[in-house]
Scaffold this active site. Sequence first.
Site, PDB file in Angstrom:
ATOM      1  CD  GLU A  12      -0.326   2.586  -9.391  1.00 34.23           C
ATOM      2  OE1 GLU A  12      -0.675   1.440  -9.714  1.00 34.23           O
ATOM      3  OE2 GLU A  12      -0.092   2.927  -8.225  1.00 34.23           O
ATOM      4  CD  GLU A  33      -0.794  -3.142  -2.774  1.00 29.26           C
ATOM      5  OE1 GLU A  33      -1.931  -3.168  -3.266  1.00 29.26           O
ATOM      6  OE2 GLU A  33       0.120  -2.418  -3.211  1.00 29.26           O
ATOM      7  CG  ASP A  57      -3.148   2.028  -3.168  1.00 28.71           C
ATOM      8  OD1 ASP A  57      -4.145   1.316  -3.363  1.00 28.71           O
ATOM      9  OD2 ASP A  57      -2.036   1.797  -3.674  1.00 28.71           O
TER      10      ASP A  57
HETATM   11  C1  GCV Z   1      -3.051  -3.257  -9.790  1.00 28.01           C
HETATM   12  C2  GCV Z   1      -1.546   0.004  -5.948  1.00 28.01           C
HETATM   13  C3  GCV Z   1      -0.912  -1.353  -6.033  1.00 28.01           C
HETATM   14  C4  GCV Z   1      -0.816  -1.826  -7.478  1.00 28.01           C
HETATM   15  C5  GCV Z   1      -2.224  -1.802  -8.085  1.00 28.01           C
HETATM   16  C6  GCV Z   1      -2.780  -0.384  -7.976  1.00 28.01           C
HETATM   17  C7  GCV Z   1      -4.190  -0.284  -8.523  1.00 28.01           C
HETATM   18  O1  GCV Z   1      -0.707   0.954  -6.502  1.00 28.01           O
HETATM   19  O2  GCV Z   1       0.346  -1.329  -5.441  1.00 28.01           O
HETATM   20  O3  GCV Z   1      -0.286  -3.121  -7.486  1.00 28.01           O
HETATM   21  O4  GCV Z   1      -2.196  -2.194  -9.424  1.00 28.01           O
HETATM   22  O5  GCV Z   1      -2.804  -0.007  -6.611  1.00 28.01           O
HETATM   23  O6  GCV Z   1      -5.115  -0.366  -7.736  1.00 28.01           O
HETATM   24  O7  GCV Z   1      -4.338  -0.135  -9.722  1.00 28.01           O
END
Ligand code: GCV
Length: 717
Positions: free
Chosen positions: A304, A406, A378
């Site tokens: 990411e 989340e 995720d």
């Molecule tokens: C900290 C997902 C979440 C991100 C998070 C990522 C990760 O994509 O939306 O906010 O980033 O996981 O675990 O690195």
Amino acid sequence: MPKYLKWLFTFGVVLVLQSMAYATDGYKLWLDYKTISDSTLLKEYQSLVGSVQAYGNSETIEKANRELHEGLSGLLGMNAKKLKGTYSIVIGTYQTLPKDIASQFSNGLENINEEGYVIKSLGNHIVITAKTDIGVLYGAFNFLKRLQTQRSIENLNITDSPKIDIRILNHWDNLDRSVERGYAGFSLWNWHQLPDYKDPRYEDYARANASIGINGTVLTNVNSNALVLTPQYLEKVKALADIFRPYGLKVYLTARFSAPMEIGGLQTADPLDANVKTWWKNKVEEIYTYIPDFGGFLVKANSEGQPGPQNYGRNHVDGANMMAEALAPFNGVVMWRAFVYSEHDATDRAKQAYNEFVPHDGQFKDNVIIQVKNGPIDFQPREPFHPMFGAMPNTNLMIEFQITQEYMGGATHLVYQPKLFEEVFEADTYQKGKGSTVAKVIDGSLHNKKITGVAGVSNIGTDRNWTGHHFLQANWYGFGRLAWDPYLNSEDIAKEWTRMTFSNKAKFVDKVADMMITSREAVVNYMTPLGLHHIMATGHHYGPGPWVGNLSRPEWNPVYYHKADSKGIGFDRTPSGSNATAQYAPEVAAMFNNLTSCPEKDLLWFHHVQWSYKLKNGHSLWNGMALKYQEGVNQVAQMQTTWNQLENDVDAQRFNEVKMMLNIQYKEAKWWKDACLLYFQQFSKMELPKGVEAPAHTLEYYQNLQFPYAPGIRPQW
Ligand code: GCV
């Protein structure tokens, strides 16, 4: 009434009101040592518990002593110094206990590890001992828990040791105090005021963690900022580490891979470059001058948008081992995350982490531990276990859960997550035949691992009750308990927490535990039943968004995951589709591949299924899915009913706060049901079955909802 009496009266009332408010705002978590209300039991305990005798001079023993004094004074309703019961409570390590007591444990301590403890009745003593000070503190908390949960304290012979080494919270906290995916206020760490201003809450945080055996904390977000590695911040980190140390809580930091360039002035962060290696070596040495027991680094690399070794044509082994080499002389570890997927890789996202890591099995250094999310996508409300758990026998693997919600309604939805954690631990990888559970991979017993670990993305913030919702404290609590022992039963944990946090009344405990257990399936039902996943709104991830299909990266779009069309719905991951099932052991793959043996809870994760397909209960897929959504809503309604029946057993503040949260959860469960069913109905073209309430609004209405300020959003997105 004379003036001074009036004044005294008012002052008294204010004090009483204040203490009532303090006692019920949730700040004390499960450590609110309220006096035992059952008078017979109280008298019995008072007749059994005598003075506390502590042996040893360490700060940790001092904390254990203080905890026992506070706990006993509270629970037994009198100053612990005045207790004159039969058994004195003797605490100390094997080395510090008086010789005549220690000698009675000659073999006893062989059964525990470095952090374990023994609680044993010996004549007129109840002895709490361990090999280390921290073991004694853990034992003290356990002894107090026996009183909190009203169990016998006679004829004790308890031995307990953690089954996993690293039991750690991951804070996704930024240096500006925002918390990525945080729903309970701001970051606890007040970087601006540190190191001089030491908020008492830091100690309360460490104490709460120690009470459940958590022994590590990563202070900063995995989407990291190199500044935390500069002296200006290391001084602040040191202040926190000093406060946490007596509670056995080690500090770790996230290491930004490009730090040598950003704060070190180098031209590259290539892990094979000699200057880069030296830079990390020096940086690590510097960190240990501030924090001699620093735990190590957590790294999100090439994921990411985070920088990593692949930016230089290197791989995860090169990156992780380079950092591990720098940390090894100090016994530090690198927790290297396996949460990777790429917009340049067209294969099913669920397969990508396995593809990147499994070929490197056996190549990582001994002090590297690969941190793998519980499922392959995720942190969805439900995912099958991550195939990497059954595929890297020669690599240290730790599991990462997301305690913060989340994808499960933020802090407004009551979802009891230890049930989810338990489900993952119990999953069978079949790596060494039947019974090769994820728990055995993670506790190291399946492959004889040297370092083991469990991480939980924290749900803690500055909210007075720590987690935003009183019941979400149970997820922090349950995470700690299962990290200590992944074979514990989540229902027992729910009851234990309820007794410690609210009340010991049997009926109350049963009803609350039942509500908590139901909540885990409820959220799956009203958000993503039957194996659906990743159909939430974009960015903030708040609310449903199955229609989203316009994001720049295909694997960010919900339509990529549900693949609804006129024929059916679901992601075919069998050999006729992406063949992700091939990443599991043959027994597991065969079970998932076959439509009839695939558990229906995972059906649409692995199969694209026709709308008319007959489920095991005889309903068509469409009807069954609609009924599941409705069931989720009904379960929340039932949770509301249960809670309302308990009004007289809970203090007004917590009762009302939870009640309001449940109202939000109910509204949002309906929102999920209505929006998802209306959207999927466009493809199924089938009527909603009997028993499913008609949606309150049109699909367009739901599609137009906007929440620009929903909490927890990544600042850069
Ligand atoms: C900290 C997902 C979440 C991100 C998070 C990522 C990760 O994509 O939306 O906010 O980033 O996981 O675990 O690195």
